[in-house]
Each structure stands twice: as C-alpha cells, then as structure tokens.
Scaffold this active site. Sequence first.
Site, mmCIF file in Angstrom:
data_model
loop_
_atom_site.group_PDB
_atom_site.id
_atom_site.type_symbol
_atom_site.label_atom_id
_atom_site.label_comp_id
_atom_site.label_asym_id
_atom_site.label_seq_id
_atom_site.Cartn_x
_atom_site.Cartn_y
_atom_site.Cartn_z
ATOM 1 N N LYS A 37 0.809 -1.188 0.000
ATOM 2 C CA LYS A 37 0.000 0.000 0.000
ATOM 3 C C LYS A 37 0.860 1.263 0.000
ATOM 4 C CE LYS A 37 -3.326 -2.393 3.032
ATOM 5 N NZ LYS A 37 -2.568 -3.457 3.766
ATOM 6 N N GLY A 38 2.120 1.077 0.305
ATOM 7 C CA GLY A 38 2.997 2.211 0.592
ATOM 8 C C GLY A 38 3.223 3.206 -0.531
ATOM 9 N N GLU A 92 7.280 2.415 -6.309
ATOM 10 C CA GLU A 92 7.492 1.820 -4.986
ATOM 11 C C GLU A 92 7.806 2.916 -3.977
ATOM 12 O OE1 GLU A 92 6.979 -0.144 -2.812
ATOM 13 O OE2 GLU A 92 8.372 -1.826 -2.691
ATOM 14 N N ASP A 93 7.505 2.644 -2.707
ATOM 15 C CA ASP A 93 7.818 3.644 -1.679
ATOM 16 C C ASP A 93 9.302 3.648 -1.317
ATOM 17 O OD1 ASP A 93 7.730 1.150 -0.422
ATOM 18 O OD2 ASP A 93 6.228 1.713 1.072
ATOM 19 N N ASP A 96 14.793 -1.388 -0.199
ATOM 20 C CA ASP A 96 15.625 -1.721 0.962
ATOM 21 C C ASP A 96 16.616 -2.796 0.531
ATOM 22 O OD1 ASP A 96 16.289 -1.651 3.722
ATOM 23 O OD2 ASP A 96 14.893 -3.261 4.172
ATOM 24 N N LYS A 124 17.539 2.857 0.275
ATOM 25 C CA LYS A 124 18.575 2.697 1.307
ATOM 26 C C LYS A 124 19.677 1.841 0.696
ATOM 27 C CE LYS A 124 15.412 2.208 5.244
ATOM 28 N NZ LYS A 124 14.944 1.188 6.212
ATOM 29 N N PHE A 145 14.843 3.391 9.983
ATOM 30 C CA PHE A 145 13.479 2.964 9.692
ATOM 31 C C PHE A 145 12.576 4.185 9.628
ATOM 32 C CE2 PHE A 145 9.313 1.164 10.084
ATOM 33 C CZ PHE A 145 9.420 0.054 9.264
ATOM 34 N N ASP A 152 4.815 2.617 6.470
ATOM 35 C CA ASP A 152 4.183 2.273 7.745
ATOM 36 C C ASP A 152 5.127 1.599 8.711
ATOM 37 O OD1 ASP A 152 4.312 -0.213 6.153
ATOM 38 O OD2 ASP A 152 3.159 -1.066 7.803
ATOM 39 N N ARG A 158 0.936 5.771 7.848
ATOM 40 C CA ARG A 158 0.976 5.949 6.393
ATOM 41 C C ARG A 158 0.507 7.333 5.958
ATOM 42 N NH1 ARG A 158 2.052 1.025 3.935
ATOM 43 N NH2 ARG A 158 1.130 -0.840 4.857
#
Length: 167
Positions: A37-38, A92-93, A96, A124, A145, A152, A158
């Site tokens: 959902k990000g 994409e949010d 990682d 990142k 983080f 989230d 969010r």
Amino acid sequence: MNVLINEAKLQKRIQQMAKEIESEYQGKQIVFLGILKGSVPFLWELAKNIRNDIRFEFIEVSSYEGTESTGNIKINKDITHNITGKDVIIVEDIVDTGRTLSFLKQYLLEKQPNSLKIATLLSKPSRRVIEIGVDYIGFEIEDKFVVGFGLDYDQQYRNLPYVGYIE
Ligand code: IMP
Ligand code: MG
C-alpha cells in the site's frame, strides 16, 4: 516523531521526477504499476504532475519472513489489466534489500511489457542484498526505519504528510 523529509521537499523533488519522466516518455501512454500500500501517496503526487496519459495498476505483495527475509514473495492482489506491449513504471515507496523489486521485475517481465522501469521515492543503498537497477530515485537515505507518506510501521503512520523516523 522526527521529520526527515518535509512536505515541501517531497513535493519539490517529486515534481522534478515528474518532469524527468514526462520528457523521457514524450506523450506516450504510461502504466503506473503501484505496489500497495505504501506507494499510493508517491504515485499520486508523481502522476498529477505528469501530463501523459497515465493508467493505474496495483499489485500487493508480501514476503514470508522468518528471522531474515528470504525473498519468498507472495502476490496477495494481482494487476487487473494486461500490460503486454505497455510502457510500465513500477512505483514503490522504498527499496531496501531489493528483494521485492527483483522478484516483481522478473514476474512482470514475463508478461512482456514494451518497457519496464522502476521509480522509488526512497532508497537505502547500504541495505541492498540484490543489486537492482532503479531508474528514478527520489531520495537516498541512510539505514534508518522511516514512516509516513505511505510508509508504515505495523500499518500505522501511512497518512503522515512527511517522511519521519522514531527515535
Ligand atoms: P525490500 O524487498 O527489502 O527492498 O523491501 C522493501 C519493502 O520493505 C518496502 O516496500 C517497505 O514495505 C518495507 N520497508 C523497508 N524499509 C522500510 C522503512 O524504513 N520503513 C517502512 N517500510 C520499509
Ligand atoms: Mg512496500
């Protein structure tokens, strides 16, 4: 909550990314394939600043993770329209380890889009396990983080309008 990237900075950078995409896609139709959902706030901020014909598709994935994420990724909700022959940008949010996108890229390439690129709001780089080419990156951040603007912590935060982190 500490602010890492405020609303104004997010907006300014996303507008730059939008201009870059607009000039590279020169009036073509683009399919924005958002990872739920990000990616939703970023996808919208990007899309509303681009004048191309943009179609939205969404996919939701989750990774089976024990103590360390294995890269075993499951599709919870798939796209609903055929992307064969389309110019697709995965939105994409955050990237990682790179596992989610590496899986999705392979999965989507099997559907034979005309082109497939990746746009992420955050990255990142120090956490990368799988090298993955990301075409558009909003901000590279350190190994912290972060939450907000779609991201989230246990489904919370969010809707914060900025990217923040908890001490
Ligand atoms: P990857 O497969 O390790 O690249 O995982 C990317 C996914 O992990 C993102 O789509 C996020 O859902 C989640 N994630 C990674 N880092 C963060 C973070 O700092 N805050 C919130 N979610 C994160
Ligand atoms: Mg995500």
